[in-house]
Enzyme design. Structure first.
Site, PDB file in Angstrom:
ATOM      1  N   ARG A 199       0.869  -1.179   0.000  1.00 22.64           N
ATOM      2  CA  ARG A 199       0.000   0.000   0.000  1.00 22.64           C
ATOM      3  C   ARG A 199       0.899   1.219   0.000  1.00 22.64           C
ATOM      4  O   ARG A 199       1.493   1.546   1.025  1.00 22.64           O
ATOM      5  CB  ARG A 199      -0.870  -0.041   1.262  1.00 22.64           C
ATOM      6  CG  ARG A 199      -2.037   0.929   1.260  1.00 22.64           C
ATOM      7  CD  ARG A 199      -2.537   1.158   2.677  1.00 22.64           C
ATOM      8  NE  ARG A 199      -1.645   2.073   3.383  1.00 22.64           N
ATOM      9  CZ  ARG A 199      -1.399   2.030   4.681  1.00 22.64           C
ATOM     10  NH1 ARG A 199      -1.960   1.139   5.456  1.00 22.64           N
ATOM     11  NH2 ARG A 199      -0.560   2.907   5.229  1.00 22.64           N
ATOM     12  N   HIS A 236      -3.444   4.738   4.584  1.00 18.47           N
ATOM     13  CA  HIS A 236      -4.511   3.737   4.716  1.00 18.47           C
ATOM     14  C   HIS A 236      -5.805   4.261   4.091  1.00 18.47           C
ATOM     15  O   HIS A 236      -6.431   3.607   3.270  1.00 18.47           O
ATOM     16  CB  HIS A 236      -4.722   3.404   6.196  1.00 18.47           C
ATOM     17  CG  HIS A 236      -5.949   2.588   6.443  1.00 18.47           C
ATOM     18  ND1 HIS A 236      -6.096   1.302   5.991  1.00 18.47           N
ATOM     19  CD2 HIS A 236      -7.111   2.904   7.066  1.00 18.47           C
ATOM     20  CE1 HIS A 236      -7.299   0.852   6.335  1.00 18.47           C
ATOM     21  NE2 HIS A 236      -7.924   1.806   6.985  1.00 18.47           N
ATOM     22  N   TYR A 250       4.307   5.873  11.126  1.00 17.75           N
ATOM     23  CA  TYR A 250       4.614   4.483  11.477  1.00 17.75           C
ATOM     24  C   TYR A 250       5.439   3.714  10.450  1.00 17.75           C
ATOM     25  O   TYR A 250       5.649   2.521  10.605  1.00 17.75           O
ATOM     26  CB  TYR A 250       3.322   3.716  11.794  1.00 17.75           C
ATOM     27  CG  TYR A 250       2.275   3.757  10.705  1.00 17.75           C
ATOM     28  CD1 TYR A 250       2.341   2.895   9.603  1.00 17.75           C
ATOM     29  CD2 TYR A 250       1.206   4.649  10.764  1.00 17.75           C
ATOM     30  CE1 TYR A 250       1.385   2.920   8.612  1.00 17.75           C
ATOM     31  CE2 TYR A 250       0.247   4.685   9.772  1.00 17.75           C
ATOM     32  CZ  TYR A 250       0.332   3.817   8.700  1.00 17.75           C
ATOM     33  OH  TYR A 250      -0.616   3.845   7.715  1.00 17.75           O
TER      34      TYR A 250
END
Ligand SMILES: Cc1ncc(C[n+]2csc(CCOP(=O)(O)OP(=O)(O)O)c2C)c(N)n1
Ligand SMILES: [Mg+2]
Length: 359
Positions: A245, A249, A258
């Site tokens: 990805r 998100h 992160y």
């Protein structure tokens, strides 16, 4: 564990594994991948302008999304989870209806007409339903499969395990297509399961498992085509497409909190469109593609879809109470009356509720 690949990252390829499709199909695959990318870019911008709700981009996952969707028959039932814009559009949903969905207006009948089930926003929740649908289709002797799209995170839910277990017991015509994009929001794959791969989860339940390079559109197409055949013979299949990805998100996430830029850059070098373009060039098929024209066409189609979505006539509040029962039960009637009375008394209450944005 073996990973199925047709086109290597440098564009060189395995002749024996090329799918048996005509040149037009080879070109269509590129067109659809580019459409997915343009749609994701435009939808994200629309959200930033306050004209769309939260949107989950499929950036980086185009080969997985398009290769799988392309292998399906229009008769198959698709159970989506959110990122597979291209799959839904090629299965017959209009851009307008998809944009309306992401504005919070879900017209289930439109999806049903296209053999598309409602999106599984509650992750993994659709897996037992897919098994049930496939079982029903098997009992009715229908020659089609139930196709589930899911993420790696969904394979850590209880519903996933119940669903695929039963699929194995009943030998149903179902394909479970997992896009392992390495993250479930901020949780990395290693952090949410101690299993080495998603594919190995098939073994425990007696399903066939196929692990495929999810950035190789031809390999994904082969894998899902094969999975479909096996499913129609009564062997449900779990396919794991290994991908990444590249974006956030959703539009409500900040991935820099992160994960490292280095990791993102590494995967950027595995870009599915660039790899497929290299293959098309290598095999003399790129000449038949006018990238600029495709871009312009998709941009225009997107703008028209936004206009059509803007023109959608907002429905009354009573719509919330419809569609569940053939006849509205007294308790819901009472709630509707109460709500309407409240709105009459305090009409400003409804003003702040976000109406369909204009623009
Ligand atoms: C049952 C459930 N738990 C938690 C959430 C919140 N949530 C939304 S998406 C997501 C992660 C999904 O990850 P994955 O299945 O890998 O799909 P991806 O978003 O990476 O494509 C979570 C935990 C949810 N929607 N449903
Ligand atoms: Mg994921």
């Amino acid at each position: 564990m073996d990973i199925h690949q047709v086109v290597r990252p440098d564009g060189s390829y395995d002749t024996e594994r090329l799918p048996d499709v005509d040149d037009e199909a080879f070109r269509d695959l590129y067109r659809w991948m580019l459409l997915q990318r343009v749609f994701d870019t435009r939808a994200t911008k629309l959200q930033r302008r306050g004209l769309l709700g939260t949107y989950p981009s499929g950036r980086g996952q185009e080969a997985a999304i398009i290769g799988s969707g392309f292998a399906l028959s229009s008769e198959d039932w698709v159970f989506p989870y959110g990122r597979e814009t291209g799959t839904l559009l090629m299965h017959g949903l209009s851009m307008r209806d998809l944009l309306l969905y992401w504005r919070g207006i879900e017209d289930a009948s439109r999806m049903e007409e296209a053999n598309i089930f409602g999106l599984a926003i509650s992750i993994g929740s659709h897996i037992p339903v897919v098994t049930g649908k496939a079982w029903g289709m098997q009992l009715a002797e229908e020659d089609r499969v139930a196709f589930a799209n899911l993420g790696d995170g969904a394979t850590s839910t209880g519903a996933f395990h119940e669903g695929i277990n039963f699929a194995g017991v009943l030998d149903v015509p179902a394909v479970f297509f997992c896009q392992n994009n390495q993250y479930a929001i901020s949780r990395s794959f290693d952090g949410q399961t101690n299993a080495e791969t998603v594919t190995q989860k098939a073994l425990a339940y007696g399903l066939d498992g196929i692990r495929v390079d999810g950035n190789d559109v031809l390999a994904v197409y082969n894998a899902v085509s094969r999975a479909r055949e096996r499913a129609l013979e009564g062997n449900p299949v779990l396919v794991e497409a290994v991908t990444y990805r590249r974006g956030a998100h959703t539009t409500s996430d900040d991935p820099t909190r992160y994960r490292s830029d280095e990791e993102v850059d590494e995967w950027a070098e595995q870009d599915p469109l660039e790899r497929y373009q290299a293959f098309l060039e290598e095999t003399g098929r790129w000449e038949g593609i006018d990238e600029e024209t495709i871009r312009e066409e998709v941009e225009a189609e997107f703008s028209e879809a936004v206009d059509a979505a803007d023109a959608f006539e907002e429905r009354g509040i009573e719509e919330i109470f419809a569609h569940l029962y053939e006849e509205t039960p007294p308790e819901l009637e009472r709630q509707l009356d109460e709500f309407e009375a409240l709105l009459e008394e305090r009409p400003e209450m409804y003003d702040h509720i976000e109406r369909r944005p204009k623009g």
